[in-house]
Scaffold this active site. Structure first.
Site, short mmCIF file in Angstrom:
data_model
loop_
_atom_site.label_atom_id
_atom_site.label_comp_id
_atom_site.label_asym_id
_atom_site.label_seq_id
_atom_site.Cartn_x
_atom_site.Cartn_y
_atom_site.Cartn_z
N GLU A 91 0.93 -1.14 0.07
CA GLU A 91 0.11 0.16 -0.11
C GLU A 91 0.88 1.18 -0.08
O GLU A 91 1.98 1.36 0.91
CB GLU A 91 -0.90 0.20 1.16
CG GLU A 91 -1.83 1.38 1.21
CD GLU A 91 -3.04 1.16 2.23
OE1 GLU A 91 -3.80 2.13 2.08
OE2 GLU A 91 -2.95 0.53 3.09
N ASP A 166 -2.76 12.36 -3.72
CA ASP A 166 -2.88 13.67 -3.77
C ASP A 166 -3.06 13.78 -5.49
O ASP A 166 -2.25 13.68 -6.27
CB ASP A 166 -1.42 14.40 -3.60
CG ASP A 166 -1.67 16.02 -3.21
OD1 ASP A 166 -2.39 16.39 -3.89
OD2 ASP A 166 -1.16 16.42 -2.53
N LYS A 170 -4.11 21.89 -9.50
CA LYS A 170 -3.58 22.67 -10.68
C LYS A 170 -2.79 21.90 -11.75
O LYS A 170 -1.93 21.22 -11.42
CB LYS A 170 -2.66 23.70 -10.33
CG LYS A 170 -3.24 24.49 -9.14
CD LYS A 170 -2.44 25.80 -8.41
CE LYS A 170 -3.22 26.59 -7.29
NZ LYS A 170 -2.24 27.69 -6.78
N ASP A 202 -11.00 10.52 -5.85
CA ASP A 202 -12.37 11.18 -5.90
C ASP A 202 -12.07 12.50 -6.78
O ASP A 202 -12.85 13.48 -6.69
CB ASP A 202 -12.82 11.68 -4.62
CG ASP A 202 -11.67 12.65 -3.93
OD1 ASP A 202 -10.54 12.79 -4.55
OD2 ASP A 202 -12.16 13.02 -2.88
N LYS A 245 -14.69 8.38 6.39
CA LYS A 245 -15.17 9.70 6.68
C LYS A 245 -15.37 10.75 5.68
O LYS A 245 -16.20 11.46 5.20
CB LYS A 245 -15.11 10.06 8.08
CG LYS A 245 -15.08 9.14 9.43
CD LYS A 245 -14.56 9.63 10.65
CE LYS A 245 -14.92 8.84 11.88
NZ LYS A 245 -14.25 9.30 12.99
N GLU A 247 -14.48 10.16 2.59
CA GLU A 247 -15.16 9.67 1.24
C GLU A 247 -16.81 9.90 1.59
O GLU A 247 -17.47 10.41 0.68
CB GLU A 247 -14.84 8.30 0.83
CG GLU A 247 -15.38 7.77 -0.15
CD GLU A 247 -14.74 6.37 -0.64
OE1 GLU A 247 -15.51 5.84 -1.73
OE2 GLU A 247 -14.23 5.72 0.10
#
Length: 265
Positions: A91, A166, A170, A202, A245, A247
């Site tokens: 992971e 992340d 931009k 997301d 939480k 998500e």
């Protein structure tokens, strides 16, 4: 853990320097996909470092991991034969470890090697390990790219999880995104045939990039195309990945979440 590296597969003909036992190259400055966030380690996290760190923290090294020595008595497997076949999942970037701890509990016979550079996050996961009595996690608090390069033999992994990296929103920062072709090629070569790479994000533009990059890797195939062609290449959320939480809050606000699962061929 022993001082001897585990045997490695033959280096890829396309990139002989990618094997773990290749000569270590001089350090070169590279673009990092992360920044070390400021944050205070809590008293509970500090206590977890002290009490659980010696067992669950794996120092960075420049030779291959001896997985069997590292994970002795780490799963419900009853003996060495079972331990040898229990899956190993890498992971990358587990944040505060909430999802990692959940997945390790759902999959107790899977061994997890988790990379994270954020010290409070490492402390938080160690604390969860103690609270939930988890034994199948090991943590390397180091840059995952260097861990992959120097510690992971070819075809040594059964899976890779990269959840909510992340997105670097931009355009001028897109080059910092973790999911790029060179990294995916490294990961593909370290997956066993049939092993999987699971990414989730997301941020839709990043989801599109992830899908494009993984689709371009010749050693990978998209699992969703065979089982769920109507999802345009995206996968249903696998059962083991929880809704965090963060998500859940995003879903309530109408934000999407995209899972991408590819398989080593």
């Amino acid at each position: 853990m022993t001082d001897q590296p585990t045997p490695t597969a033959a280096p890829d003909a396309s990139d002989p320097s990618d094997a773990v036992d290749a000569p270590v190259k001089p350090f070169m400055r590279t673009i990092k996909s992360f920044v070390k966030r400021a944050g205070r380690t809590t008293t509970g996290q500090a206590k977890a470092f002290e009490e659980l760190g010696p067992k669950f923290l794996l120092p960075y090294q420049q030779n291959a991991i001896d997985f069997e020595a590292l994970y002795v008595d780490s799963t419900r497997a009853s003996g060495p034969k079972d331990l040898n076949i229990s899956p190993i999942v890498l992971e990358i970037g587990f944040g505060m470890g909430e999802a990692t701890a959940h997945i390790a509990g759902v999959l107790p016979d899977t061994r997890f090697l988790c990379c994270e550079v954020h010290e409070p996050g490492v402390g938080a996961l160690l604390k969860r390990i103690g609270e939930q009595n988890l034994t199948n996690i090991r943590i390397c608090a180091h840059d995952a790219v260097e861990v992959i390069d120097h510690m992971l033999p070819l075809q040594s992994l059964d899976g890779v999880h990269i959840f909510f990296p992340d997105p670097w929103h931009k355009t001028k920062h897109n080059k910092r995104r973790l999911i790029q072709s060179p990294l995916v090629a490294k990961l593909a070569r370290r997956l066993k045939v049939g092993g999987y790479l699971h990414c989730a994000t997301d941020w839709e533009p990043y989801a599109q990039q992830i899908l494009e990059v993984l689709s371009a890797e010749p050693l990978l195939k998209n699992r969703a195309l065979a089982t769920n062609p109507e999802l345009a290449g995206y996968a249903p959320k696998p059962h083991y990945r929880p809704l965090t939480k963060f998500e859940n809050r995003g879903i309530k606000l109408g934000h999407g979440v995209w899972d991408v699962v590819f398989e080593r061929i």
